[in-house]
Motif scaffolding. Structure first.
Motif, PDB file in Angstrom:
ATOM      1  N   PHE A  58       0.823  -1.204   0.000  1.00  7.39           N
ATOM      2  CA  PHE A  58       0.000   0.000   0.000  1.00  7.39           C
ATOM      3  C   PHE A  58       0.858   1.256   0.000  1.00  7.39           C
ATOM      4  O   PHE A  58       0.519   2.254  -0.652  1.00  7.39           O
ATOM      5  CB  PHE A  58      -0.936  -0.020   1.211  1.00  7.39           C
ATOM      6  CG  PHE A  58      -2.348   0.383   0.893  1.00  7.39           C
ATOM      7  CD1 PHE A  58      -3.016  -0.152  -0.200  1.00  7.39           C
ATOM      8  CD2 PHE A  58      -3.032   1.293   1.693  1.00  7.39           C
ATOM      9  CE1 PHE A  58      -4.313   0.205  -0.486  1.00  7.39           C
ATOM     10  CE2 PHE A  58      -4.338   1.656   1.411  1.00  7.39           C
ATOM     11  CZ  PHE A  58      -4.980   1.117   0.320  1.00  7.39           C
ATOM     12  N   TYR A  88      -5.237   9.224   0.171  1.00  3.56           N
ATOM     13  CA  TYR A  88      -4.986   8.132   1.102  1.00  3.56           C
ATOM     14  C   TYR A  88      -5.694   8.382   2.422  1.00  3.56           C
ATOM     15  O   TYR A  88      -5.548   9.441   3.033  1.00  3.56           O
ATOM     16  CB  TYR A  88      -3.475   8.009   1.314  1.00  3.56           C
ATOM     17  CG  TYR A  88      -3.049   6.985   2.337  1.00  3.56           C
ATOM     18  CD1 TYR A  88      -3.232   5.632   2.109  1.00  3.56           C
ATOM     19  CD2 TYR A  88      -2.435   7.377   3.526  1.00  3.56           C
ATOM     20  CE1 TYR A  88      -2.832   4.678   3.044  1.00  3.56           C
ATOM     21  CE2 TYR A  88      -2.019   6.445   4.465  1.00  3.56           C
ATOM     22  CZ  TYR A  88      -2.227   5.100   4.215  1.00  3.56           C
ATOM     23  OH  TYR A  88      -1.837   4.172   5.146  1.00  3.56           O
ATOM     24  N   LEU A 165      -7.441   5.484  -1.803  1.00  7.80           N
ATOM     25  CA  LEU A 165      -6.829   4.384  -1.078  1.00  7.80           C
ATOM     26  C   LEU A 165      -7.353   4.369   0.356  1.00  7.80           C
ATOM     27  O   LEU A 165      -7.206   5.350   1.090  1.00  7.80           O
ATOM     28  CB  LEU A 165      -5.306   4.535  -1.058  1.00  7.80           C
ATOM     29  CG  LEU A 165      -4.603   4.679  -2.408  1.00  7.80           C
ATOM     30  CD1 LEU A 165      -3.104   4.891  -2.199  1.00  7.80           C
ATOM     31  CD2 LEU A 165      -4.852   3.463  -3.283  1.00  7.80           C
TER      32      LEU A 165
END
Length: 271
Positions: A58, A88, A165
């Motif tokens: 990630f 994110y 994300l």
């Protein structure tokens, strides 16, 4: 001639992405030749045994870690090591206690150089959709855990990045709030159709939210299986009683258990 969805490059793509770390004993492989993709507006999830390398993967996607090999692409363009294509959201909401909820949601925009007044004007209309209207001038300590996560997600999506994300965003919530947040997330995703990459330990969450689930192997993380979750959309909690939902859940659980046994075996033989 117009291009169809199948002609378009993936909105998000990993091509043979690997990561090795240097140790006193040599190179330690953590991620090995991972390939995955999401088309525009798709929701994909990544699951894997504890310690397999999900977090490292990630970080590479988010541009916070450089791959040893391979590349990351967004809309067909090279995005390896970039941060600007990705918004994110970590597990913890990371809201600043001294800023109001409105001013917390504008943080990403302000960091990008937008004035506070313009950032507020952009974020404020989303408060109704995110279920926190009326709390713009409240502080984080005045909100429940679920409401704080809604504010954190608003702060993430308001940046208008191509790929969203989500790193175990509901992991710290109690079970009931977590289920409620999952149902709410799929509702707002249906409205906005973000391209989403989710890391989760919750198999049911992955099945409920996703179009596709990638199962990672024990370290070094590679893709063991890819499951297309072709359950009808829009989805509500009633889908968990569907026999096919149970089949997806059972299949993913078995794959995860097998990789977890491999991971434990690796730990047993480690010096």
């Amino acid at each position: 001639m117009t291009m169809t969805d199948t002609d378009q490059p993936p909105a998000f793509e990993l091509r043979e992405v690997s990561k090795r770390f240097s140790t006193k004993k040599g190179q330690l492989p953590v991620v090995r030749s991972v390939e995955m993709h999401a088309r525009r507006g798709e929701f994909i999830s990544i699951i894997g045994p504890s310690g397999c390398g999900k977090s490292t993967l990630f970080k590479m996607i988010a541009g916070l870690e450089q791959p040893s090999d391979g590349e990351i692409r967004v809309d067909g363009h090279l995005a390896t090591g970039h941060t600007e294509e990705f918004a994110y959201m970590p597990q913890k909401d990371l809201l600043f206690p001294w800023r109001t909820i409105l001013d917390n949601t504008t943080m990403g925009l302000e960091v990008q150089g937008m004035s506070r007044s313009a950032a507020r004007a952009k974020a404020r209309p989303l408060f109704e959709t995110f279920g926190i209207a009326g709390f713009e001038d409240s502080y984080p300590w005045q909100l429940s855990g679920g409401m704080r996560q809604r504010a954190a997600l608003l702060r993430t999506v308001v940046q208008d990045r191509p790929v969203l994300l989500l790193d175990e965003p509901f992991g710290a919530l109690d079970s009931l709030t977590r289920v409620e947040m999952q149902e709410w997330l799929t509702e707002v995703w249906e409205q906005f159709r973000w391209t989403v990459v989710l890391i989760t330990h919750d198999i049911r969450e992955a099945v409920f939210l996703s179009d596709r689930v990638y199962v990672l192997t024990a370290r070094p993380a590679g893709v063991r299986e890819v499951h297309e979750i072709d359950l009808e959309r829009p989805r509500d909690l009633g889908v968990v009683t569907d026999a096919r939902f149970a089949q997806f859940e059972a299949s993913l659980l078995e794959a995860l258990r097998e990789e977890s046994r491999v991971s434990h075996a690796q730990d047993d033989v480690a010096p």
